[in-house]
Write a protein that holds these residues in place. Structure first.
Motif, PDB file in Angstrom:
ATOM      1  N   ALA B  96      -0.058   8.558  -1.967  1.00 47.62           N
ATOM      2  CA  ALA B  96      -1.266   8.159  -2.702  1.00 47.62           C
ATOM      3  C   ALA B  96      -1.029   6.864  -3.469  1.00 47.62           C
ATOM      4  CB  ALA B  96      -1.685   9.277  -3.663  1.00 47.62           C
ATOM      5  N   ARG B  97       0.148   6.712  -4.050  1.00 43.99           N
ATOM      6  CA  ARG B  97       0.425   5.497  -4.823  1.00 43.99           C
ATOM      7  C   ARG B  97       0.488   4.280  -3.908  1.00 43.99           C
ATOM      8  NH1 ARG B  97       4.750   4.901  -6.618  1.00 43.99           N
ATOM      9  NH2 ARG B  97       5.996   6.722  -6.094  1.00 43.99           N
ATOM     10  N   LEU B  99      -0.958   3.900  -1.079  1.00 43.04           N
ATOM     11  CA  LEU B  99      -2.325   3.636  -0.616  1.00 43.04           C
ATOM     12  C   LEU B  99      -3.117   2.887  -1.675  1.00 43.04           C
ATOM     13  CD1 LEU B  99      -4.356   4.213   1.659  1.00 43.04           C
ATOM     14  CD2 LEU B  99      -4.931   6.344   0.523  1.00 43.04           C
ATOM     15  N   SER B 100      -2.942   3.277  -2.936  1.00 43.64           N
ATOM     16  CA  SER B 100      -3.658   2.616  -4.040  1.00 43.64           C
ATOM     17  C   SER B 100      -3.265   1.139  -4.127  1.00 43.64           C
ATOM     18  CB  SER B 100      -3.339   3.301  -5.374  1.00 43.64           C
ATOM     19  OG  SER B 100      -3.694   4.650  -5.339  1.00 43.64           O
ATOM     20  N   ILE B 101      -1.983   0.867  -3.950  1.00 43.71           N
ATOM     21  CA  ILE B 101      -1.505  -0.523  -4.022  1.00 43.71           C
ATOM     22  C   ILE B 101      -2.072  -1.326  -2.858  1.00 43.71           C
ATOM     23  CG2 ILE B 101       0.534  -2.005  -3.837  1.00 43.71           C
ATOM     24  CD1 ILE B 101       2.088   0.099  -5.433  1.00 43.71           C
ATOM     25  N   SER B 104      -5.670  -2.135  -3.484  1.00 39.55           N
ATOM     26  CA  SER B 104      -5.808  -3.151  -4.533  1.00 39.55           C
ATOM     27  C   SER B 104      -5.546  -4.543  -3.952  1.00 39.55           C
ATOM     28  CB  SER B 104      -4.841  -2.849  -5.677  1.00 39.55           C
ATOM     29  OG  SER B 104      -4.816  -3.900  -6.599  1.00 39.55           O
ATOM     30  N   ARG B 105      -4.491  -4.657  -3.136  1.00 39.08           N
ATOM     31  CA  ARG B 105      -4.152  -5.959  -2.548  1.00 39.08           C
ATOM     32  C   ARG B 105      -5.280  -6.419  -1.620  1.00 39.08           C
ATOM     33  NH1 ARG B 105       0.860  -7.050  -4.231  1.00 39.08           N
ATOM     34  NH2 ARG B 105       2.458  -5.467  -4.178  1.00 39.08           N
ATOM     35  N   ARG B 108      -8.206  -7.867  -3.487  1.00 38.73           N
ATOM     36  CA  ARG B 108      -7.987  -9.152  -4.137  1.00 38.73           C
ATOM     37  C   ARG B 108      -8.032 -10.315  -3.148  1.00 38.73           C
ATOM     38  NH1 ARG B 108      -6.215  -9.088  -9.353  1.00 38.73           N
ATOM     39  NH2 ARG B 108      -5.014 -11.009  -9.192  1.00 38.73           N
TER      40      ARG B 108
END
Lengths: 231, 109
Positions: B96-97, B99-101, B104-105, B108
């Motif tokens: 999950a972490r 995937l979140s990163i 986010s990328r 942006r």
């Protein structure tokens, strides 16, 4: 002093009323801020978007430990990042302390500097119940980790790249604070404490941990100890 | 004799639950379930065997023997299940972490 080599990691959970001012204050001194929105149900995300901070949204609420690890992983991808600061979103921490801690880290060539609200004698602003709970947590952590510290649950820390690469936070919840200390001990990282002032107002007091959570933390630490011993 | 037997059983359960390789832990878990199921079945089908065993061990009734073993095994089985769930949570969080990163990328860009 340029802080382009530093990333500030701010875990956020339902802080819509204060997060924008926290990030604005930070951004005066630190250009690189990553905010991890940990499944907030309020409009924290929208408030973060009004600032220049990098926003990462967790797809579900995982806990502060998981948020910090996400922030560290993100910041490590910046090859120029030498220092990493963990900073609470609720306005309890002072930016001045973060700046001073960075200077102290560089002067002492330590791997990690931990903020402590108990080094200086003036602790009258700390609510009595919280002071007692923190003392218990500090005593327990010093037994289990062997580290001699005055404040084991302070969210303000600064560490270098070597530490960011070494520490892996596996405990998603509030037990991560003790887990970090365990890893400092087992990885033989050099550490020091630095006096910081925590701002206690009605808002930050309402966000504090409940007494029962201490039970969860102690149990999680026991499970982590068993897991580590039997791997 | 009773105390020794129960201590021995606790030790075996502890070792099978915590101090073995993953394959052995899984096998240990299944062995404990098998022991409980077998003894419970024997108690119903042929209570004399269990009663004689319990008498030999100084425990008393066969039902008491089965109950003690059930209680002890249950604690360790629950502990094993809890530890497994924590390890699973760890793996899930890692996915999950990451995937979140990634999201986010992508946002942006």
């Amino acid at each position: 002093m340029s802080n382009n080599d530093t990333w500030v990691i701010v875990p956020v959970y339902n802080e819509e009323s204060v997060i924008k001012s926290t990030l604005s204050n930070l951004s005066v001194s630190f250009p690189n801020i990553v905010c991890i929105n940990d499944g907030s149900s309020d409009s924290s995300e929208n408030e973060i978007k009004k600032t220049n901070a990098v926003l990462i949204n967790h797809i579900y609420n995982m806990g502060q430990g998981a948020s910090l690890q996400t922030g560290i992983d993100y910041a490590l991808a910046d090859k120029g990042a030498k220092y990493f600061i963990t900073f609470d979103a609720d306005g309890q921490h002072r930016v001045k302390d973060a700046i001073d801690m960075k200077e102290y880290l560089k002067e002492n060539k330590a791997d990690i500097i931990l903020g402590s609200r108990f080094i200086e004698k003036n602790t009258n602003n700390i609510p009595k119940k919280k002071r007692v709970l923190l003392k218990i947590a500090t005593y327990f952590t010093s037994i289990t980790t062997g580290l001699k510290l005055t404040d084991t649950h302070n969210g303000l820390r600064i560490f270098n790249r070597k530490t960011a690469n070494t520490i892996v936070i596996r405990m998603n919840g509030m037990s991560h604070a003790s887990e970090i200390l365990s890893q400092i001990k087992y990885s033989k990282l050099t550490y020091k404490e630095f006096p910081v002032k925590i701002i206690y107002n009605d808002y930050s007091k309402s966000k504090g941990q409940s007494t029962l959570n201490l039970v969860n933390i102690l149990f999680d630490l026991l499970i982590n100890f068993i897991n580590r011993s039997t791997k | 004799m009773k105390i020794l037997f129960l201590l021995g059983f606790v030790t075996i359960c502890f070792l099978l639950t915590f101090y073995s390789s993953d394959a052995r832990k899984n096998a240990g878990f299944k062995i404990m379930l098998l022991v409980i199921a077998s003894m419970s079945s024997l108690l119903i089908i042929s209570p004399n065997i269990i009663n004689e065993t319990a008498n030999f061990l100084g425990i008393g009734r066969g039902a008491d023997l089965v109950f003690y073993l059930f209680m002890i095994s249950s604690v360790f089985i629950i502990a094993r299940i809890y530890l497994n769930s924590k390890r699973l949570e760890e793996k899930l969080s890692k996915i999950a972490r990451e995937l979140s990163i990634i999201k986010s990328r992508n946002n942006r860009k």
